[in-house]
Each structure stands twice: as structure tokens, then as C-alpha cells.
Design a protein around this motif. Structure first.
Motif, short mmCIF file in Angstrom:
data_model
loop_
_atom_site.label_atom_id
_atom_site.label_comp_id
_atom_site.label_asym_id
_atom_site.label_seq_id
_atom_site.Cartn_x
_atom_site.Cartn_y
_atom_site.Cartn_z
N VAL A 1 0.65 -1.21 0.07
CA VAL A 1 0.36 -0.03 -0.29
C VAL A 1 1.14 1.09 -0.41
O VAL A 1 0.73 1.98 -0.50
N LYS A 2 1.86 1.07 0.96
CA LYS A 2 2.91 2.16 0.88
C LYS A 2 3.86 2.68 -0.73
O LYS A 2 3.52 3.47 -1.11
N MET A 3 3.99 1.55 -1.25
CA MET A 3 4.81 1.19 -2.59
C MET A 3 3.29 2.25 -3.11
O MET A 3 3.83 2.55 -4.18
N GLN A 4 2.25 1.85 -3.49
CA GLN A 4 1.04 2.25 -4.73
C GLN A 4 1.15 3.70 -4.06
O GLN A 4 0.75 4.78 -4.69
N GLU A 5 1.11 4.41 -2.92
CA GLU A 5 0.55 5.43 -2.22
C GLU A 5 1.79 6.33 -3.07
O GLU A 5 1.80 7.18 -3.56
N GLU A 6 3.01 5.75 -2.80
CA GLU A 6 3.98 6.51 -3.78
C GLU A 6 3.82 6.62 -4.85
O GLU A 6 4.35 7.53 -5.93
N LEU A 7 4.03 5.32 -5.33
CA LEU A 7 3.47 5.91 -7.73
C LEU A 7 3.03 6.52 -8.37
O LEU A 7 2.80 7.41 -8.18
N ILE A 8 1.47 6.34 -7.05
CA ILE A 8 0.25 7.37 -6.86
C ILE A 8 0.53 8.92 -7.51
O ILE A 8 1.04 9.78 -7.42
#
Length: 138
Positions: free
Chosen positions: A33-40
């Protein structure tokens, strides 16, 4: 439910039937989820940069600027593909089949998942696929 750290994951030496227990799944879900937020966030930043784009009057400056934008767009395209994998992996956690090799059904391994949280194959299965791919490419 105890919140695990990266060190806890690296040091885990429990029984095989305890592999991908709820604490481990929660750790990897949070990581993804942290990776997803960073990518967005990166995608939103790029969009902002492109909207602020002012063309430089000097042709050399303009060429440099356009090359920088092209590089940023290539990077975002790779991140877009990674985002898709991250989201699929989060769905895999939610379905309960995260951490197991798509080819063999065997555990992928915590250390491999820590290094590459979106992995869907064990090291052995990945190597086997790469060898087969190379044989057909030659």
C-alpha cells in the motif's frame, strides 16, 4: 496482532504451516500500500510538471527540456506498470493466495518477497522460465 518489522521478516524461522500468517500478510499488505501511494504521488507530480511546461526560447534549452520530460515519462510508464503489479498483488493478499508460486504452489519465501514484494514465482520457477525463454530466443 503484533506489527512485524523488516527484521522480523528476515529472522523468521517458524514452521512451514505458519508461513504467510496474518501478521506476515499484514506486513506485506502495508508495504505494498505504501508502494502504491508513492507511485500515485509520483504520477501526480509528473502531471503537475507537464502542466507547468513552458517552452524555452533557446532551441538547445528546449531540446534539453524535452529530453528531460521524455525521460520522466519513460520512468512514469515503468512505474505505471509496477503500480498495476502492486495492485494485483494487494488483491492476491486479499484473496489469500499471496506468497505462493504461481507455477508450483510452493512458498516463494519471505526474503524474496521482501526484496520483490510483487514476485509471483519462486526463484527456481523464475530461473526455469528464464532458461526456457532463452532457449526459444536462440
Amino acid at each position: 496482532m503484533a506489527k512485524l518489522t523488516e527484521q522480523d521478516i528476515l529472522n523468521w524461522d517458524g514452521p512451514e504451516e505458519d508461513y504467510m500468517n496474518s501478521d506476515q500478510l499484514a506486513f506485506f499488505r502495508e508495504l505494498l500500500v505504501k508502494m502504491q501511494e508513492e507511485l500515485i504521488e509520483n504520477a501526480n507530480t509528473t502531471t503537475g510538471h507537464l502542466q507547468e511546461h513552458e517552452s524555452a526560447p533557446d532551441p538547445a534549452d528546449r531540446a534539453t527540456q524535452e529530453e528531460e520530460y521524455a525521460l520522466e515519462l519513460r520512468t512514469r510508464d515503468r512505474e505505471r506498470k509496477l503500480l498495476s503489479k502492486v495492485q494485483a498483488t494487494i488483491r492476491s493478499i486479499d484473496k489469500g493466495d499471496y506468497g505462493f508460486c504461481a507455477d508450483t504452489g510452493e512458498p516463494i519465501g519471505l526474503k524474496r518477497l521482501l526484496a520483490r514484494p510483487t514476485a509471483t514465482l519462486s526463484v527456481e520457477a523464475q530461473e526455469r522460465r528464464e532458461r526456457m525463454k532463452k532457449q526459444f530466443a536462440d
